[in-house]
Design a protein around this motif. Structure first.
Motif, short mmCIF file in Angstrom:
data_model
loop_
_atom_site.label_atom_id
_atom_site.label_comp_id
_atom_site.label_asym_id
_atom_site.label_seq_id
_atom_site.Cartn_x
_atom_site.Cartn_y
_atom_site.Cartn_z
N THR A 114 44.02 61.50 30.41
CA THR A 114 43.74 60.58 31.50
C THR A 114 44.82 59.53 31.61
OG1 THR A 114 41.35 60.91 31.28
CG2 THR A 114 42.09 58.92 32.43
N ARG A 115 45.23 58.97 30.47
CA ARG A 115 46.29 57.95 30.49
C ARG A 115 47.58 58.52 31.07
NH1 ARG A 115 43.83 56.47 25.53
NH2 ARG A 115 45.24 57.81 24.37
N LYS A 116 47.87 59.76 30.73
CA LYS A 116 49.08 60.40 31.25
C LYS A 116 48.99 60.58 32.75
CE LYS A 116 51.93 64.55 30.64
NZ LYS A 116 52.07 65.84 29.89
N ARG A 117 47.82 61.05 33.22
CA ARG A 117 47.66 61.30 34.65
C ARG A 117 47.59 60.00 35.46
NH1 ARG A 117 42.76 64.10 35.64
NH2 ARG A 117 42.03 63.67 33.53
N LEU A 118 47.17 58.92 34.81
CA LEU A 118 47.10 57.63 35.50
C LEU A 118 48.47 57.18 35.99
CD1 LEU A 118 44.58 55.51 33.42
CD2 LEU A 118 44.40 56.11 35.82
N GLN A 119 49.51 57.66 35.33
CA GLN A 119 50.87 57.27 35.72
C GLN A 119 51.24 57.78 37.10
OE1 GLN A 119 53.46 58.59 32.55
NE2 GLN A 119 52.35 57.45 30.99
N THR A 120 50.50 58.78 37.59
CA THR A 120 50.79 59.33 38.92
C THR A 120 50.07 58.56 40.03
OG1 THR A 120 48.94 60.91 38.91
CG2 THR A 120 50.99 61.62 37.85
N ILE A 121 49.19 57.63 39.65
CA ILE A 121 48.45 56.88 40.66
C ILE A 121 49.24 55.64 41.09
CG2 ILE A 121 46.35 55.53 41.11
CD1 ILE A 121 44.85 57.34 39.27
N ASP A 122 49.33 55.44 42.39
CA ASP A 122 49.98 54.25 42.93
C ASP A 122 48.90 53.25 43.33
OD1 ASP A 122 51.47 52.33 44.13
OD2 ASP A 122 52.24 53.59 45.76
N PRO A 123 48.71 52.16 42.56
CA PRO A 123 47.66 51.18 42.88
C PRO A 123 47.83 50.56 44.27
CG PRO A 123 48.51 50.84 40.66
CD PRO A 123 49.42 51.82 41.32
N ALA A 124 49.07 50.56 44.77
CA ALA A 124 49.32 49.97 46.08
C ALA A 124 48.66 50.79 47.19
CB ALA A 124 50.82 49.86 46.33
N GLN A 125 48.32 52.06 46.91
CA GLN A 125 47.69 52.91 47.91
C GLN A 125 46.17 52.74 47.96
OE1 GLN A 125 48.77 57.00 47.29
NE2 GLN A 125 50.78 56.78 48.25
N ALA A 126 45.62 52.04 46.98
CA ALA A 126 44.16 51.96 46.88
C ALA A 126 43.59 50.95 47.87
CB ALA A 126 43.77 51.57 45.47
N LEU A 127 42.37 51.23 48.31
CA LEU A 127 41.57 50.22 49.00
C LEU A 127 40.96 49.36 47.90
CD1 LEU A 127 39.91 48.92 51.29
CD2 LEU A 127 38.25 50.77 50.99
N VAL A 128 41.22 48.06 47.93
CA VAL A 128 40.78 47.17 46.86
C VAL A 128 39.59 46.36 47.33
CG1 VAL A 128 41.43 45.32 45.29
CG2 VAL A 128 43.13 47.04 45.96
N ILE A 129 38.52 46.43 46.55
CA ILE A 129 37.32 45.64 46.83
C ILE A 129 36.94 44.91 45.54
CG2 ILE A 129 34.87 45.69 47.41
CD1 ILE A 129 35.38 48.12 49.12
N GLY A 130 36.77 43.60 45.63
CA GLY A 130 36.38 42.82 44.46
C GLY A 130 37.41 41.77 44.10
N PRO A 131 37.01 40.76 43.34
CA PRO A 131 37.91 39.65 42.99
C PRO A 131 39.05 40.09 42.08
CG PRO A 131 35.83 39.47 41.81
CD PRO A 131 35.65 40.57 42.80
N SER A 132 40.18 39.43 42.21
CA SER A 132 41.39 39.83 41.48
C SER A 132 41.28 39.61 39.98
CB SER A 132 42.60 39.05 42.02
OG SER A 132 42.40 37.65 41.88
N ASP A 133 40.41 38.70 39.54
CA ASP A 133 40.31 38.40 38.11
C ASP A 133 39.18 39.17 37.42
OD1 ASP A 133 38.29 37.08 39.43
OD2 ASP A 133 38.44 35.23 38.25
#
Length: 266
Positions: A114-133
């Motif tokens: 999972t950690r290896k595959r997470l490297q292929t995810i671009d967080p900038a592409q995500a729809l973000v819901i919830g507080p930043s902290d």
């Protein structure tokens, strides 16, 4: 990281027993039915049983004998899942394997993958819901998945308790026929979080919003889903751990752990 488990609860160790007995099963050669071979096989099984019982003293064996698995066993990952293959006997095992200390080594391998595959995810592409902290989770979801809707209600309830999360959302649009259109509607809405809540409450408007950016995001999410081998919804990644389905107990443990960490820093 996976933690040692209580041996008294290792009902799932049946699969591990099958793997441990692979070498014993290999002693049974086709056509060998002599008493010497039968005794050798029986002795090997008894030795394996004693060895296993030394590691897991609370296990009670109703039966114990050679498994059908023979020869070398290989570990593989398909669709993001760990499986085991024994080519000599052509067996596939969807198993959970523990070492002698009760550590779930299958879970360790799953987390590493999972950690290896997470490297292929671009967080900038995500729809973000919830507080930043807030504690962060990656969430693969489908607007028409009933368990995804139940998960959304769960997150709302936890936020009301003072345990919010920051959700990085990717839409899975290949399961239900209207999922892509509803995902695009959410992404094209002025208030995406509000549109998300409305859709997941089951009250989609008759006229769904459309836009080029939303359609492109839905397409990009679909490519990410294929790349990661996500096969069902909801699928979450929390602290590098893959959680398949709405597993409330695991999510409660995740939130409680994060709450303790946050409180300790105050």
């Amino acid at each position: 990281m996976a933690k040692p488990v209580n041996p008294g609860r290792l009902r799932a160790a049946t699969c591990a027993i099958a793997l441990l007995l692979g070498a014993s099963a290999a002693l049974a050669k086709p056509g060998d039915d002599t008493k010497a071979d039968a005794k050798a096989l029986s002795d090997a099984a008894e030795a394996a049983q004693r060895q296993l019982h030394q590691s897991f003293t609370n296990l009670k064996f109703e039966e114990f004998g050679p498994a059908p698995v023979k020869g070398t066993i290989y570990q593989a990952i398909a669709g993001g899942r760990i499986l085991y293959y024994a080519p000599a006997s052509e067996h596939i095992l969807f198993a959970t394997v523990y070492d002698k200390n009760g550590v779930n080594v299958t879970a360790l391998a799953q987390e590493a993958s999972t950690r290896k595959r997470l490297q292929t995810i671009d967080p900038a592409q995500a729809l973000v819901i919830g507080p930043s902290d807030a504690p962060q989770v990656i969430e693969f979801t489908d607007p028409d998945c009933p368990y995804c809707r139940a998960l959304d209600k769960f997150w709302a309830a936890k936020a009301a308790e003072g345990k919010p999360v920051r959700r990085l959302i990717y839409f899975v649009s290949g399961i239900h026929p209207d999922a892509a259109a509803k995902a695009e509607h959410i992404l094209c809405s002025p208030d995406q979080a509000a549109a998300f809540r409305t859709i997941y409450a089951g009250t989609a408007p008759k006229a769904l919003e459309k836009c080029a950016a939303g359609a492109a995001k839905v397409k990009a999410d679909a490519e990410t889903v294929i790349k990661l081998g996500i096969g069902g919804t909801p699928t979450l990644i929390a602290d590098g751990k893959l959680i398949s389905g709405f597993q409330q107990a695991e999510l409660e443990a995740f939130l409680d752990g994060k709450k303790e960490t946050t409180d300790a820093r105050r």
